[in-house]
Design an enzyme around this catalytic site. Structure first.
Site, short mmCIF file in Angstrom:
data_model
loop_
_atom_site.label_atom_id
_atom_site.label_comp_id
_atom_site.label_asym_id
_atom_site.label_seq_id
_atom_site.Cartn_x
_atom_site.Cartn_y
_atom_site.Cartn_z
N ASP A 184 0.85 -1.18 0.00
CA ASP A 184 0.00 0.00 0.00
C ASP A 184 0.89 1.23 0.00
O ASP A 184 1.85 1.31 0.76
CB ASP A 184 -0.88 0.01 1.26
N GLU A 268 -0.88 -0.76 -5.88
CA GLU A 268 -2.06 -0.08 -6.38
C GLU A 268 -1.67 0.64 -7.67
O GLU A 268 -0.58 1.22 -7.74
CB GLU A 268 -2.53 0.96 -5.37
N CYS A 319 -12.18 -4.69 5.11
CA CYS A 319 -11.48 -5.48 6.13
C CYS A 319 -10.85 -6.71 5.47
O CYS A 319 -11.52 -7.48 4.81
CB CYS A 319 -12.44 -5.92 7.22
N CYS A 322 -12.58 -10.17 7.12
CA CYS A 322 -13.95 -10.59 6.88
C CYS A 322 -14.57 -9.94 5.65
O CYS A 322 -15.68 -10.29 5.26
CB CYS A 322 -14.81 -10.32 8.11
N CYS A 337 -11.91 -3.73 13.12
CA CYS A 337 -13.17 -4.22 12.57
C CYS A 337 -13.94 -4.96 13.66
O CYS A 337 -13.37 -5.45 14.64
CB CYS A 337 -12.87 -5.16 11.40
N CYS A 339 -15.06 -7.78 13.49
CA CYS A 339 -14.68 -9.19 13.52
C CYS A 339 -13.46 -9.44 14.42
O CYS A 339 -13.04 -10.56 14.62
CB CYS A 339 -14.39 -9.70 12.12
N ASP A 346 -2.61 1.20 6.95
CA ASP A 346 -1.95 0.97 5.67
C ASP A 346 -1.64 -0.52 5.45
O ASP A 346 -1.69 -1.01 4.31
CB ASP A 346 -0.65 1.78 5.59
ZN LIG Z 1 -13.39 -7.66 9.72
#
Ligand SMILES: [Zn+2]
Length: 375
Positions: A184, A268, A319, A322, A337, A339, A346
């Site tokens: 990234d 990217e 994320c 998940c 997140c 999860c 980054d």
């Molecule tokens: Zn997640």
């Protein structure tokens, strides 16, 4: 594989040598202009198009008549000046516009030599140039490859410093690593990798930027056309050259380290990142990023590694564990997140890049802690 690469070394000529090198470029510049003028007049008066061979045939007598001027310098280096005129001429004919211009000696910065003829590498590791007594000290910050064949050498003057650029033909056997990595182009850091590394922009770069802004202000305060302004301008130019050198050096090392560890390197797509973020101070980052990608591309090509580009959209919003998409503002530095996945912002984005490029996440579900390493 035999390849040709350029090696650039800083030269440290003494005062007398510097004076002579400056004189050499001045002489080369006047020869360049004289050749151009001869071509222009031959065409105007007689409708003749002069070629390299015709001008080169005259070179010998021109040199003999001017022992303290052109006669001092290497014959083959002078021939290269004529070649340069020929090149600008044929480039003009190809383009069909932009007639070759006379060059001011302040804008004539380079002389080309054949190594072993006009320019020699001496046993004491100094550089010998015909017409410049004594060897010129060179800073050999890295070694030439062991079985290098040397072709041409260019002596160039940049902001008052002298360099030798040697073109080297050798067998550059480079190897790459075996891993795959997503990268990234960071917001907090210069880059973050899917393996959890973050590489910060070097601190000296930020310091240098600050000094550069100070020089910019100093320049703005000077009266137009004044001597002080000229000096301030030179300081500003020297500063940006220094920053560019440092950045280049840093990115060379970073790209080398990445290629040595990975064979698959995903990025990217820089052409699309504009869609992703509107950040401040982007131009500084952008310049570093595109140079990094450029260096990585050629190092990867040499080593048989692969550089992939992926769509950058939403990498920082998804994320990696998940797949939940949740918008983050630019100020949020940590990806946390529901999860349970907690990562550097980054690094999380780098994992998404990895997934997009290679179809799966690195060490999926095993690690969720980011590390920090120096470049
Ligand atoms: Zn997640």
């Amino acid at each position: 594989m035999q390849q040709i690469r350029s090696y650039k070394y800083r030269l440290r000529p003494n005062r007398a040598q510097t004076t002579l090198l400056d004189a050499m470029l001045r002489d080369f510049c006047s020869l360049y202009n004289a050749c151009l003028q001869q071509r222009v007049e031959a065409y105007k008066r007689r409708g003749l198009t002069l070629r390299y061979a015709q001008q080169a045939a005259e070179l010998k007598s021109v040199r003999a008549e001017d022992p303290d001027g052109l006669g001092r310098w290497s014959f083959s280096a002078l021939q290269q000046v004529l070649r340069r005129v020929e090149q600008t001429y044929s480039a003009f004919f190809k383009r069909g516009h932009g007639f070759p211009r006379y060059r001011g000696s302040a804008r004539y910065h380079a002389a080309t030599f054949r190594v072993g003829d006009g320019l020699t590498l001496k046993k004491d590791r100094r550089i010998g140039v015909v017409g410049v007594p004594g060897g010129i000290k060179a800073v050999w910050h890295r070694d030439l490859p062991p079985d290098a064949k040397l072709g041409t050498a260019i002596l160039t003057r940049q902001q008052g410093r002298w360099y030798a650029v040697l073109s080297v033909e050798a067998d550059f056997a480079e190897t790459c690593g075996s891993g795959m990595v997503g990268i990234d182009l960071g917001l907090n850091s210069l880059i973050a990798t899917s393996d959890g590394e973050t590489v910060a922009a070097p601190r000296h770069a930020r310091k240098a930027q600050k000094a550069q802004r100070r020089r910019q202000r100093a320049l703005a305060r000077c009266r137009r056309g004044s001597r002080r302004r000229l000096k301030a301008k030179a300081r500003l130019a020297a500063g940006s050259a220094r920053i560019a050198r440092q950045r280049r050096d840093h990115l060379h090392k970073l790209s080398r380290s990445l290629v040595s560890r990975y064979w698959g390197i995903a990025f990217e797509d820089l052409n699309l990142t504009g869609l992703k973020r509107g950040m401040l101070a982007r131009s500084v980052h952008d310049a570093a990023w595109s140079l990094l990608v450029q260096l990585l591309r050629y190092k990867a090509a040499n080593a048989g590694a692969e550089v992939l580009m992926v769509d950058p959209r939403g990498t920082s919003q998804t994320c990696p564990e998940c797949g939940t998409v949740k918008a983050k503002t630019l100020g949020v530095r940590v990806h946390a997140c529901a999860c349970g996945c907690v990562l550097d912002r980054d690094v999380a984005a780098a994992r998404i890049v990895h997934q997009r490029a290679f179809g799966l996440g690195p060490g999926h579900g095993l690690r969720c802690v980011s590390g920090r390493v120096a470049a």
